[in-house]
Scaffold this active site. Structure first.
Site, mmCIF file in Angstrom:
data_model
loop_
_atom_site.group_PDB
_atom_site.id
_atom_site.type_symbol
_atom_site.label_atom_id
_atom_site.label_comp_id
_atom_site.label_asym_id
_atom_site.label_seq_id
_atom_site.Cartn_x
_atom_site.Cartn_y
_atom_site.Cartn_z
ATOM 1 N N ARG A 66 -6.780 20.424 -0.206
ATOM 2 C CA ARG A 66 -6.094 19.620 0.823
ATOM 3 C C ARG A 66 -7.086 18.816 1.673
ATOM 4 N NH1 ARG A 66 -4.480 21.683 5.317
ATOM 5 N NH2 ARG A 66 -3.815 23.687 4.483
ATOM 6 N N TYR A 84 6.292 -3.797 5.140
ATOM 7 C CA TYR A 84 7.113 -2.922 4.301
ATOM 8 C C TYR A 84 8.061 -2.104 5.193
ATOM 9 C CZ TYR A 84 8.559 0.639 1.054
ATOM 10 O OH TYR A 84 9.324 1.488 0.304
ATOM 11 N N ASP A 108 -2.636 -4.171 5.573
ATOM 12 C CA ASP A 108 -2.121 -3.618 4.322
ATOM 13 C C ASP A 108 -2.313 -4.717 3.280
ATOM 14 O OD1 ASP A 108 -0.483 -2.997 2.151
ATOM 15 O OD2 ASP A 108 0.972 -1.913 3.377
ATOM 16 N N LYS A 117 0.922 0.491 -6.551
ATOM 17 C CA LYS A 117 1.188 -0.860 -7.050
ATOM 18 C C LYS A 117 0.064 -1.327 -7.991
ATOM 19 C CE LYS A 117 4.649 -0.659 -4.162
ATOM 20 N NZ LYS A 117 4.916 0.722 -3.885
HETATM 21 N N1 LCS Z 1 2.775 -1.150 1.731
HETATM 22 C C1 LCS Z 1 3.393 -2.091 0.997
HETATM 23 C C2 LCS Z 1 3.009 -3.521 1.175
HETATM 24 C C3 LCS Z 1 4.387 -1.716 0.078
HETATM 25 O O1 LCS Z 1 4.972 -2.667 -0.635
HETATM 26 C C4 LCS Z 1 4.735 -0.341 -0.041
HETATM 27 C C5 LCS Z 1 5.796 0.110 -0.961
HETATM 28 C C6 LCS Z 1 4.064 0.584 0.751
HETATM 29 C C7 LCS Z 1 3.089 0.151 1.617
HETATM 30 C C8 LCS Z 1 4.347 2.052 0.657
HETATM 31 O O2 LCS Z 1 3.722 2.570 -0.465
HETATM 32 P P1 LCS Z 1 4.239 3.869 -1.247
HETATM 33 O O3 LCS Z 1 4.328 4.960 -0.255
HETATM 34 O O4 LCS Z 1 5.566 3.539 -1.835
HETATM 35 O O5 LCS Z 1 3.138 4.100 -2.241
HETATM 36 N N2 LCS Z 1 6.628 -0.911 -1.431
HETATM 37 C C9 LCS Z 1 7.726 -0.765 -2.125
HETATM 38 C C10 LCS Z 1 8.583 -1.826 -2.437
HETATM 39 O O6 LCS Z 1 8.460 -3.000 -2.081
HETATM 40 N N3 LCS Z 1 9.577 -1.376 -3.192
HETATM 41 O O7 LCS Z 1 9.513 -0.022 -3.367
HETATM 42 C C11 LCS Z 1 8.305 0.459 -2.703
#
Ligand code: LCS
Length: 396
Positions: free
Chosen positions: A60, A113, A185, A210
């Site tokens: 952890r 997001y 981000d 992504k």
């Molecule tokens: N930042 C951005 C710009 C994102 O597009 C997402 C997720 C996150 C943070 C969060 O990341 P995760 O915890 O999902 O790894 N974006 C998503 C979207 O546009 N559709 O589904 C998830």
């Protein structure tokens, strides 16, 4: 084989951080699928618990496979250190919670997001932390929103889902002149397209789910910045909130990263062709793609990005109903959330990813009911265009 500090980005993408297993010589890194690490004696155990730099003790706090991923991401972003989390959201929340205290204020872009928006506007408020949302693409808005107690300026570039850009150099200058930390981000960009620390930004975050992983089969989050801040986040909010990445997921992301440049090149080429096609289509009202001269920040994109990415947003003349028909009739594009996969994904932010955001705020952020978001994959662009063409044919 050893690291050469003169390596170019593409060589770093393939080679950085693992130089062969010292025990076996394996070129692919081993997965240390372990929870516990033995200590030499009680004092050694105490040292490791006190400071992660003294050695692994419990996964952890960090594991060897996680360290590899962190080292690679730090190199690719030209940062001192990185931290890997189980999701992008875990990376964002742990970073913000480590830095912010009751009574602090955040200036954030209104187009972020949805989970980030929710965290700042609904969860942090319970702990006495207030956020002012502004359009950071105009630096004057940020300057005006800054207060005595502002600790962080937070934004995405390009932003989800409108592909709006924010000027990295301007934000860094505002932050530096006022002693405010800037956090970006950079998920839509990936380190292949932009390296925000080079512009003076303090912290870079990625949803590694992504483009870093790239294959839609693993989740993760990465934070990159100064070593003392990464140490503080590990010690306070990674260790104690527990959003650490698993060794296997860290390994998958490390593997995915090796082809980042190849995937990104094709994402960019395909997106440019698809964006041009959409822009010329009579049923399309507007296309937002930083590579098109019609994008309001095309010039900024050319300055701070090496290429224009794989994300496109567009509006149909027929609005919501037309968007729905389009999405229900694509055959090659997947109707799905997420982005950055080798497969092309299409979705409707107003009713899907950004459904939790109140309508008024959505409209302020440019998320209209007719906005369609396309994450262009690495298939043949001709097939993608054919698919969109046949689905647009059916729309009113
Ligand atoms: N930042 C951005 C710009 C994102 O597009 C997402 C997720 C996150 C943070 C969060 O990341 P995760 O915890 O999902 O790894 N974006 C998503 C979207 O546009 N559709 O589904 C998830």
């Amino acid at each position: 084989m050893e690291k050469d500090k003169n390596w170019k980005l593409k060589t770093k993408i393939v080679r950085a951080a693992h130089y062969g297993c010292p025990q076996t010589g394996s070129i692919a890194p081993p997965i240390y699928q372990a929870v516990n690490f033995k200590v030499d004696n009680v004092d050694d155990g105490a040292d490791r618990c006190r400071n992660f730099d003294n050695g692994y003790i419990y996964t952890r706090l960090g594991s060897p496979t996680q360290t590899l991923l962190e080292a690679k991401m730090a190199e690719l972003e030209n940062g001192e250190a990185a931290l890997a989390f189980t999701t992008g959201v875990a990376a964002i929340t742990a970073t913000l919670m480590c830095i912010l205290k009751q009574g602090d204020h955040v200036v954030a872009d209104g187009t972020v997001y949805s989970a980030t928006n929710y965290f700042l506007s609904n969860l942090m408020t319970d702990y006495g932390i207030e956020t002012t949302f502004v359009d950071c693409s105009n630096p004057d808005n940020v300057k005006k929103a800054v207060k005595e107690n502002t600790k962080i300026i937070y934004f995405e570039t390009p932003a989800n889902p409108t592909v709006k850009l924010v000027d990295l150099k301007e934000m860094a200058a505002i932050g530096k002149s006022r002693g405010i930390m800037t956090i970006v981000d950079s998920t839509f960009g990936s380190p292949y397209l932009q390296r925000p620390l080079d512009f003076g930004i303090d912290v870079v975050i990625h949803s590694a789910t992504k483009y870093i992983g790239g294959h839609g089969d693993v989740m993760g989050g990465i934070v990159i910045g100064k070593k003392d801040l990464m140490d503080a986040i590990r010690d306070k909010t990674l260790k104690n909130l527990g959003g650490v990445i698993s060794p296997f997921d860290a390994w998958l992301l490390f593997r995915g990263l090796k082809t980042l440049h190849l995937r990104m090149q094709r994402h960019c080429e395909n997106a440019m062709e698809v964006a041009k096609f959409l822009e010329g289509h009579p049923k399309v009202e507007r296309v937002f793609y930083p590579g098109l001269p019609s994008h309001p920040q095309h010039e900024l994109a050319s300055k701070q990005m090496d290429d224009f990415g794989g994300m496109i947003a567009f509006e149909l003349k027929g609005g919501f109903e037309a968007g729905k028909t389009l999405m229900n009739n694509v055959k090659l594009c997947w109707l799905a959330v997420s982005l950055g996969d080798v497969d092309t994904l299409i979705q409707h932010p107003a009713s899907m990813t950004h459904v939790y955001i109140p309508q008024e705020e959505k409209l302020k952020a440019g998320i209209t009911d007719g906005l369609v978001r396309l994450s262009v994959g690495v298939e043949d662009a001709e097939d993608l265009i054919k698919d969109l063409e046949q689905a647009l044919e059916i729309t009113k």
